[in-house]
Write a protein that holds these residues in place. Structure first.
Motif, mmCIF file in Angstrom:
data_model
loop_
_atom_site.group_PDB
_atom_site.id
_atom_site.type_symbol
_atom_site.label_atom_id
_atom_site.label_comp_id
_atom_site.label_asym_id
_atom_site.label_seq_id
_atom_site.Cartn_x
_atom_site.Cartn_y
_atom_site.Cartn_z
ATOM 1 N N VAL A 104 34.236 18.930 -4.930
ATOM 2 C CA VAL A 104 34.738 17.555 -4.906
ATOM 3 C C VAL A 104 33.645 16.640 -4.381
ATOM 4 O O VAL A 104 33.041 16.913 -3.332
ATOM 5 N N ILE A 105 33.379 15.556 -5.085
ATOM 6 C CA ILE A 105 32.380 14.593 -4.634
ATOM 7 C C ILE A 105 32.827 13.974 -3.307
ATOM 8 O O ILE A 105 34.000 13.664 -3.110
ATOM 9 N N ASP A 106 31.880 13.818 -2.389
ATOM 10 C CA ASP A 106 32.226 13.417 -1.019
ATOM 11 C C ASP A 106 32.691 11.967 -0.926
ATOM 12 O O ASP A 106 33.382 11.597 0.026
ATOM 13 N N SER A 107 32.336 11.143 -1.895
ATOM 14 C CA SER A 107 32.729 9.730 -1.871
ATOM 15 C C SER A 107 34.051 9.500 -2.596
ATOM 16 O O SER A 107 34.306 8.435 -3.144
ATOM 17 N N VAL A 108 34.899 10.506 -2.574
ATOM 18 C CA VAL A 108 36.158 10.462 -3.310
ATOM 19 C C VAL A 108 37.182 9.579 -2.591
ATOM 20 O O VAL A 108 37.096 9.339 -1.371
ATOM 21 N N ALA B 190 33.323 7.818 -9.963
ATOM 22 C CA ALA B 190 32.170 6.929 -10.096
ATOM 23 C C ALA B 190 32.645 5.534 -10.477
ATOM 24 O O ALA B 190 33.434 5.398 -11.414
ATOM 25 N N PRO B 191 32.167 4.514 -9.762
ATOM 26 C CA PRO B 191 31.373 4.644 -8.534
ATOM 27 C C PRO B 191 32.209 5.210 -7.399
ATOM 28 O O PRO B 191 33.433 5.258 -7.498
ATOM 29 N N GLY B 192 31.540 5.637 -6.330
ATOM 30 C CA GLY B 192 32.253 6.243 -5.218
ATOM 31 C C GLY B 192 33.217 5.272 -4.558
ATOM 32 O O GLY B 192 32.978 4.060 -4.498
ATOM 33 N N ASN C 292 34.872 2.967 -2.161
ATOM 34 C CA ASN C 292 34.517 2.100 -1.033
ATOM 35 C C ASN C 292 33.019 1.885 -0.825
ATOM 36 O O ASN C 292 32.606 0.825 -0.363
ATOM 37 N N THR C 293 32.187 2.882 -1.130
ATOM 38 C CA THR C 293 30.742 2.744 -0.925
ATOM 39 C C THR C 293 29.975 2.724 -2.243
ATOM 40 O O THR C 293 28.773 2.512 -2.251
ATOM 41 N N PHE C 294 30.615 3.012 -3.352
ATOM 42 C CA PHE C 294 30.146 2.712 -4.709
ATOM 43 C C PHE C 294 28.893 3.483 -5.146
ATOM 44 O O PHE C 294 28.123 3.007 -5.983
ATOM 45 N N GLU C 295 28.702 4.690 -4.606
ATOM 46 C CA GLU C 295 27.593 5.521 -5.060
ATOM 47 C C GLU C 295 27.724 5.820 -6.546
ATOM 48 O O GLU C 295 28.821 6.051 -7.053
ATOM 49 N N MET C 296 26.598 5.850 -7.234
ATOM 50 C CA MET C 296 26.589 6.161 -8.658
ATOM 51 C C MET C 296 26.059 7.564 -8.883
ATOM 52 O O MET C 296 25.268 8.085 -8.091
ATOM 53 N N ILE C 297 26.524 8.192 -9.963
ATOM 54 C CA ILE C 297 26.092 9.538 -10.325
ATOM 55 C C ILE C 297 25.733 9.566 -11.806
ATOM 56 O O ILE C 297 26.122 8.682 -12.569
ATOM 57 N N ASP C 298 25.007 10.597 -12.196
ATOM 58 C CA ASP C 298 24.758 10.863 -13.615
ATOM 59 C C ASP C 298 25.948 11.678 -14.111
ATOM 60 O O ASP C 298 26.032 12.894 -13.910
ATOM 61 N N ILE C 299 26.896 11.000 -14.750
ATOM 62 C CA ILE C 299 28.169 11.627 -15.122
ATOM 63 C C ILE C 299 27.953 12.761 -16.111
ATOM 64 O O ILE C 299 28.517 13.848 -15.956
ATOM 65 N N GLY C 300 27.150 12.525 -17.131
ATOM 66 C CA GLY C 300 26.917 13.546 -18.141
ATOM 67 C C GLY C 300 26.275 14.798 -17.569
ATOM 68 O O GLY C 300 26.637 15.920 -17.928
ATOM 69 N N ALA D 236 33.651 25.680 -15.516
ATOM 70 C CA ALA D 236 34.624 24.869 -14.775
ATOM 71 C C ALA D 236 35.059 23.660 -15.594
ATOM 72 O O ALA D 236 34.367 23.234 -16.514
ATOM 73 N N VAL D 237 36.191 23.122 -15.225
ATOM 74 C CA VAL D 237 36.715 21.901 -15.831
ATOM 75 C C VAL D 237 36.256 20.717 -14.992
ATOM 76 O O VAL D 237 36.315 20.758 -13.754
ATOM 77 N N SER D 238 35.798 19.653 -15.636
ATOM 78 C CA SER D 238 35.410 18.439 -14.909
ATOM 79 C C SER D 238 36.508 17.392 -15.037
ATOM 80 O O SER D 238 37.093 17.207 -16.105
ATOM 81 N N MET D 239 36.781 16.735 -13.918
ATOM 82 C CA MET D 239 37.765 15.654 -13.855
ATOM 83 C C MET D 239 37.101 14.458 -13.197
ATOM 84 O O MET D 239 36.291 14.627 -12.283
ATOM 85 N N MET D 240 37.474 13.265 -13.628
ATOM 86 C CA MET D 240 36.867 12.075 -13.033
ATOM 87 C C MET D 240 37.891 10.975 -12.825
ATOM 88 O O MET D 240 38.629 10.620 -13.745
ATOM 89 N N ASP D 241 37.924 10.448 -11.612
ATOM 90 C CA ASP D 241 38.720 9.264 -11.308
ATOM 91 C C ASP D 241 37.931 8.062 -11.814
ATOM 92 O O ASP D 241 36.872 7.723 -11.287
ATOM 93 N N ASN D 242 38.468 7.411 -12.843
ATOM 94 C CA ASN D 242 37.774 6.322 -13.525
ATOM 95 C C ASN D 242 38.496 4.988 -13.332
ATOM 96 O O ASN D 242 38.373 4.075 -14.128
#
Length: 393
Positions: free
Chosen positions: A108-112, A157-159, A161-169, A180-186
């Protein structure tokens, strides 16, 4: 698929938003789909009931109203299927429950979003799922965290409250390579500004409560899945027994029709204010991916088609006392959770649960939702907040 449906998929986004998910001629030409409130569905005969050979089986499994919203979201997301659930948190919980079980490992990404972390640290851990948080800046290093029993990689993405960006692909590819299965809160971008499935993500998650609803008067969530994951997702939804109320689905459909107009207004006002805030001495940082000064700006430009109205500022010094003075002086910005409605909101961000993405240290982080009020009025309101902080000195 009819030729009329084919034509709809060729339309540009603003046109598709107005016409997605519904054919008025199915219901006597009325522009909006009807609100169908239902539990029991009657079958014409016993054989049909035994075969379950009927368009609708039971209210829990969907009605014409919920089906219209699902179809509209599939059109916008490019997904094979969408489920609706009663809240954004449920839209996070249901797919995690669908793809995780005892002995599994979940990254789980820490900026969730905070409630996502709470669900992982309580419900999933009690189920015997091992949760591991990772730094949003990890990049290709995510591959080193993958294990044989890693079943889900959860992104945002972005994280929050602090809006960190990631390379989603890149992260979606790493998840897929590891089985694994990838899930994203968009929720921040909506499918208008980002379609995660286009970057290889398996499931796109939204709090429809926010910009799709747009008026701070409903609770709803959605999960849009690719063909490989949709059946398992839908089965889990029915096993848990949770679906959306038709009234909320109707209101969300109505909100979709104006979402692009609203989002562009939120975007313009937020960027205007973000640039003004960036020039102020009493602001240490502005955390807005659309600003060239933001560390993840290049990633944002490469992946996103726009920015919504939510971003944060870091006050230049102080702590809780200064944050509360700033917030209490505001007259237009409301003090409340959620965002994505027509009104401006502000809150003091709590990052105490973070392991890696701890956020800036110069001062308290204030999250701003820029609504649809006059920008000059909002600017004057924020100035009141800064004056209140200065008065403490």
């Amino acid at each position: 698929m009819s030729s009329e449906t084919d034509d709809k998929h060729k339309f540009r986004t603003s046109t598709r938003l107005l016409h997605a998910g519904y054919d008025p001629h199915v219901f006597h030409g009325f522009v909006n789909p009807p609100v169908v409130r239902a539990s029991t569905v009657l079958f014409p005969d016993a054989a049909t009931m035994r075969r379950r050979d009927h368009t609708y089986l039971y209210g829990l499994r969907g009605t014409p109203t919920t089906e219209a919203l699902e179809a509209a979201l599939d059109d916008l997301e490019g997904s094979a299927g969408t489920i609706l659930v009663p809240s954004g948190l449920a839209a996070i919980s249901v797919p995690l429950l669908a793809f995780l079980g005892q002995g599994d490992h979940c990254l789980v990404i820490d900026s969730v979003y905070g409630p996502t972390r709470h669900f992982c640290d309580t419900m999933l851990r009690r189920m015997g799922v091992e949760i591991e948080y990772f730094d949003p800046a990890i990049g290709a290093g995510l591959r080193d965290l993958m294990r044989e029993n890693t079943r889900v990689v959860f992104l945002e993405a972005p994280g929050s409250n602090t809006f960190e960006m990631i390379d989603i692909g890149e992260m979606a590819d790493i998840a897929r390579e590891g089985g694994a299965v990838s899930m994203m809160d968009n929720t921040w971008a909506t499918p208008l500004f980002l379609r995660p499935l286009d970057f290889g993500v398996d499931l796109s998650i939204h709090a429809l409560t926010k910009y799709p609803g747009g008026h701070s008067d409903l609770m709803l969530g959605s999960v849009s899945a690719n063909a490989a994951t949709y059946k398992r997702l839908r089965d889990a939804q029915m096993q848990i027994g949770v679906n959306a109320a038709p009234d909320d689905a109707y209101l969300t459909l109505r909100g979709l029709r104006t979402m692009e107009v609203r989002l562009r207004a939120h975007e313009r006002a937020a960027l205007d204010l973000a640039q003004w805030l960036e020039a102020r001495a009493d602001v240490a940082r502005v955390l807005h991916p659309g600003l060239p000064s933001f560390p993840g700006h290049d990633l944002w430009r490469r992946q996103f088609k726009g920015a919504s109205g939510l971003f944060s500022i870091v006050l230049n010094g102080g702590g809780q006392r200064e944050a509360e003075a700033f917030l209490d002086a505001l007259r237009i910005f409301g003090l409340g959770y959620s965002w994505g409605g027509f009104e401006s909101l502000a809150l003091h961000v709590d990052l105490s649960d973070r392991l890696f993405a701890k956020g800036p240290s110069e001062g308290p982080v204030i999250r701003l939702q820029i609504g649809l009020e006059d920008v000059e009025d909002l600017r004057e309101d924020l100035a009141r907040g800064f004056a209140a902080v200065q008065a403490l000195v």
